[in-house]
Design an enzyme around this catalytic site. Sequence first.
Site, PDB file in Angstrom:
ATOM      1  N   HIS A   1       8.499  26.841   0.034  1.00 24.99           N
ATOM      2  CA  HIS A   1       9.000  25.708   0.811  1.00 24.99           C
ATOM      3  C   HIS A   1       9.909  26.136   1.964  1.00 24.99           C
ATOM      4  O   HIS A   1      10.223  25.328   2.834  1.00 24.99           O
ATOM      5  CB  HIS A   1       9.706  24.697  -0.100  1.00 24.99           C
ATOM      6  CG  HIS A   1      11.076  25.094  -0.548  1.00 24.99           C
ATOM      7  ND1 HIS A   1      11.341  25.642  -1.790  1.00 24.99           N
ATOM      8  CD2 HIS A   1      12.273  25.019   0.072  1.00 24.99           C
ATOM      9  CE1 HIS A   1      12.621  25.877  -1.912  1.00 24.99           C
ATOM     10  NE2 HIS A   1      13.222  25.505  -0.795  1.00 24.99           N
TER      11      HIS A   1
ATOM     12  N   ASP B   1       6.086  28.233  -5.984  1.00 28.14           N
ATOM     13  CA  ASP B   1       7.054  28.144  -4.893  1.00 28.14           C
ATOM     14  C   ASP B   1       7.489  29.527  -4.428  1.00 28.14           C
ATOM     15  O   ASP B   1       8.685  29.785  -4.215  1.00 28.14           O
ATOM     16  CB  ASP B   1       8.270  27.308  -5.299  1.00 28.14           C
ATOM     17  CG  ASP B   1       9.095  26.864  -4.085  1.00 28.14           C
ATOM     18  OD1 ASP B   1       8.558  26.920  -2.965  1.00 28.14           O
ATOM     19  OD2 ASP B   1      10.259  26.483  -4.270  1.00 28.14           O
TER      20      ASP B   1
ATOM     21  N   SER C   1      17.819  28.857  -0.621  1.00 23.84           N
ATOM     22  CA  SER C   1      16.471  28.935  -1.182  1.00 23.84           C
ATOM     23  C   SER C   1      15.784  30.226  -0.754  1.00 23.84           C
ATOM     24  O   SER C   1      15.807  30.599   0.418  1.00 23.84           O
ATOM     25  CB  SER C   1      15.635  27.739  -0.728  1.00 23.84           C
ATOM     26  OG  SER C   1      16.124  26.541  -1.270  1.00 23.84           O
TER      27      SER C   1
END
Length: 377
Positions: free
Chosen positions: A117, A147, A225
């Site tokens: 993402h 992910d 992230s």
Amino acid sequence: MPYRASNGPTERPRIATTAGLLVLAALAFLVGSRWQGNVLQAESQGQPRRVTPSSGLLPEERATVNLFRETQPSVVYITTLRDRRVSYFGRRFDRVQEGTGSGFLWDDRGHVVTNFHVIGNADTYQVTLHDQTTWPATFVGQDPEMDLAVLRIEAPAETLRPIPVGSSSDLLVGQSVLAIGNPFGLDYTLTTGVISALDREVQSIGGRELQGVIQTDAAINPGNSGGPLLDSSGRLIGVNTQIVSSGGAWAGIGFAIPVDTVNWVVPELIAHGRVNRPQLGVSLVEGARVRPQVDGVLVLEVVRNSGADRAGLRPTRRTRQGIVLGDVITAIEGQPVQSVSDIRALLERQQPGHTVTVTLLRGEEETEAEVRLSAPR
């Protein structure tokens, strides 16, 4: 004649002595007051205070400082860019920043691991190393279900320091962890905490339930992230991926993909650009409780000429008498399954072409079938 007391020497010398002491005390007071006033005046004029010597860092502080210094060169800052049309009728495109995130160096060939993402639908990528040099990156592969994504830069090998890889199979709740990333665009930010829970299940951006996820209270904010979660030895134990928050910022709960998962997904992405997950050759009904007191996954359809078809698995079908339920998968390789996620987790470590034993409930009878796994189409 001097005045004399009836029982001793004259009183005039004692009075003189006392007066002298009072004078000296007054002078000392005046001098002290003036010195104190000068100090206060000096402070009011912005002159620095005297520095109190440090007693040094505590052993645990020193360990954290050294760990950060050793690991920082392995962490990178990722900027994603996207081409946007300037006007609807024009042919000109401007390249604008799409987003930012974190990542880390996987090997000395320039492979960079981050979250799927983070790169999203960007057109181009830039990776900034710890020496503040920025390199264009090429896309290598991605796995939305986990992910995870891999980029590559053509930086000199001497500037690349791959991150040490640990294991997530022996982690314990309460052990110390550290997260390094770029929250809100603030590069190389360190946060510390502990593992607050293990074996969590969270939904990835690809819609899949990620199993065995690490939960931590180390602060993870937007921009973290894709960054590494480290143990106290500086080894990678997870990839920071999500937070639980109503306002978009850290609220005490963050999640990381366990490194044991990363350590088999990333080599697949480098080699093939995707994860070649083996297939049974069936479509399944998620979480169906199809028999009283029996947990399993119902076979809805069987792919023609697949391993499941050749092994004789029976799909659900419609007849004139109504719906006839197909086989119910209750275990694979002796491991009970209750959902599609369970089946995926058990198959992921297998390879296409391998044969697995599938335990089935067919009607009221339990049976087994040997199914040869196939590669994804």
